[in-house]
Design an enzyme around this catalytic site. Structure first.
Site, short mmCIF file in Angstrom:
data_model
loop_
_atom_site.label_atom_id
_atom_site.label_comp_id
_atom_site.label_asym_id
_atom_site.label_seq_id
_atom_site.Cartn_x
_atom_site.Cartn_y
_atom_site.Cartn_z
CE1 TYR A 146 -3.65 2.56 0.67
CE2 TYR A 146 -2.43 3.20 2.63
CZ TYR A 146 -3.46 3.43 1.73
OH TYR A 146 -4.28 4.52 1.88
CG ASP A 241 5.58 3.54 0.93
OD1 ASP A 241 5.90 4.09 2.00
OD2 ASP A 241 4.41 3.47 0.52
CE LYS A 274 1.13 4.40 8.68
NZ LYS A 274 1.10 3.79 7.40
C1 PLP Z 1 0.45 4.30 6.10
C2 PLP Z 1 1.13 4.09 4.81
C3 PLP Z 1 0.97 4.98 3.72
C4 PLP Z 1 -0.06 6.08 3.74
O1 PLP Z 1 0.19 7.02 4.73
P1 PLP Z 1 -1.02 7.97 5.22
O2 PLP Z 1 -0.37 8.92 6.16
O3 PLP Z 1 -2.04 7.06 5.84
O4 PLP Z 1 -1.58 8.64 4.01
C5 PLP Z 1 1.74 4.78 2.61
N1 PLP Z 1 2.62 3.78 2.53
C6 PLP Z 1 2.79 2.90 3.53
C7 PLP Z 1 3.81 1.82 3.39
C8 PLP Z 1 2.03 3.01 4.69
O5 PLP Z 1 2.19 2.11 5.67
#
Ligand code: PLP
Length: 436
Positions: A146, A241, A274
């Protein structure tokens, strides 16, 4: 504590009247596991309290950011100080430089970083930058990863390697995802075939190095090595990511772990979120100077944000990063997280429940299957009903894990060995009930 009226139910009914599904992010609604979401009143350290004042040991930590636990005094102080100086200016501040310097000082793959407000925004912007910098449109992502909810990233695999993806959300026009190629995670052969077919048109490969959005699946070292080699060979960018893994699995993030296994390994671009905001809306993307200078106002790739680099969010992130840089922080966190997964595994074994688990730093995952899965299709073979029983068994006993079998878990520095031991004891009771 028992109540005749469950105040979580009351709040959920009220919420559903004014907010779609009663929640502002879908997974919070407990749709996968059933039941009523817990409405949080307050949190401290490793715990939060719901609307009924029932206490839970929190293994979600806001889905990763709360690496210090809730309400760390140094972070609270930094936020309080910042609030008094002003909430938002729409003009640069010294704190943004400090946070950028702090991030760059432990991330050798990045010379420059741009701060934004959410992981979605950071991922979307990194993709635009990869496309802008290479002048190419197509890119690869992997099933089960994601990267936020930007249109081009809400895609599932098409019918073959020659076809591109299909949208996974209504409202995403098929044309918008026609450049997104979705491959199986950890499948070297598919990756090689995709590059052979499309390599010269690929702007980037975007990947979660440890995929936390399919619970916890590591990219194998040979797979990651091949990602790097093929990107280099074809002039595509490797985009990590690390919104979840960044500063969570190690101070140098997941990329530092791959650098240990693959000499000289670095990604081209990194997406963070995060933990770097410590619970405030803050995310970032960065990379080498030559690529980052393609961003406006220096270059042709446009990206902007009214609240980007927000002074309260940067204060929170900076105070958090300064705590986690202290010597021994990750060793302690990793040790406790390992204590949790080995304890859970032993408890499951005692009752003959098929179980496998893995962890890195303060992030963990477990599966109700005897072998760790390597890709999304295998993760989704989990017995859903059994997971739901486990989830509710833990929840009833005051242990809060993610309400979906495809989500990772998180331990914070506030969790004590006693908290972990208690969770394992609670899990042992639940395993006794769910054994086949
Ligand atoms: C949480 C997450 C996102 C999205 O971040 P948001 O702050 O919820 O928009 C994107 N990539 C990864 C790997 C994530 O865990």
């Amino acid at each position: 504590m028992t109540h005749n009226i469950d105040l979580n139910d009351t709040l959920f009914e009220r919420a559903k009247r004014v907010i779609p599904g009663g929640v502002n992010s879908p997974v919070r609604a407990f749709r996968a596991v059933g039941g009523t979401p817990r409405f949080v009143k307050r949190a401290q350290g490793a715990y939060f309290w719901d609307a009924n004042d029932k206490r839970y040991t929190d293994y979600i930590g806001s889905w990763g950011p709360m690496i210090l636990g809730h309400g760390h005094p140094a972070v609270v102080q930094a936020v309080q100080n910042a609030v008094l100086e002003g909430f938002s200016f729409g003009a640069p501040t010294e704190r943004e430089i400090e946070l950028a310097e702090e991030i760059l000082s432990v991330m050798p793959s990045m010379d420059m970083v741009r701060l934004v407000s959410s992981g979605t925004e950071a991922g979307m912007s990194a993709l635009r930058l990869a496309r802008g910098a290479t002048g190419r449109s197509k890119f690869i992502k992997f099933e089960g990863c994601y990267h936020g909810h930007a249109d081009a990233l809400l895609v599932k695999a098409g019918s073959g390697l020659a076809t591109f993806g299909n949208p996974t959300s209504a409202g995403v026009p098929p044309e918008v995802v026609q450049h997104t190629l979705v491959l199986e995670y950890n499948n070297v052969q598919q990756l090689e075939e995709a590059f052979a077919l499309h390599g010269k048109e690929l702007a980037c490969v975007m990947i979660e190095p440890i995929a936390g959005n399919m619970n916890f699946v590591r990219a194998s070292v040979p797979f990651m090595k091949r990602c790097r080699e093929l990107c280099t060979q074809y002039g595509s960018l490797l985009v990590f990511d690390e919104v979840m893994t960044g500063f969570r699995v190690a101070l140098g993030s997941a990329q530092s772990l791959y650098a240990q296994a693959i000499p000289g390994f670095i990604p081209d671009l990194t997406v963070l979120g995060k933990v770097i905001g410590g619970g405030m809306p803050l995310a970032a993307f960065g990379g080498p100077r030559a690529i980052m200078e393609q961003m406006a106002p220096l270059g042709p790739v446009y990206q902007a944000g009214t609240l980007s680099g927000n002074p309260v969010a940067t204060a929170c992130g900076l105070a958090t990063l300064r705590e986690i840089r202290k010597p021994g922080f990750y060793e302690g966190l990793a040790q406790k997280t390992r204590q949790l997964v080995t304890g859970l595994k032993a408890a499951a074994d005692e009752h003959g429940v098929a179980f496998s688990a893995d962890s890195e730093g303060g992030m963990f995952g477990f599966f109700l299957m005897s072998q760790l899965p390597q890709n999304y299709a295998t993760v989704m073979k989990t017995d859903n009903a059994k997971f739901n029983k486990l989830f509710h068994g833990l929840l009833d006993r005051g242990v809060y894990i993610a309400p979906a079998l495809y989500e990772a878990g998180f331990v914070s520095a506030s969790h004590t060995e006693a908290d972990i031991a208690n969770t394992v004891a609670v899990a042992r009771e639940v395993f006794a009930q769910i054994k086949d």
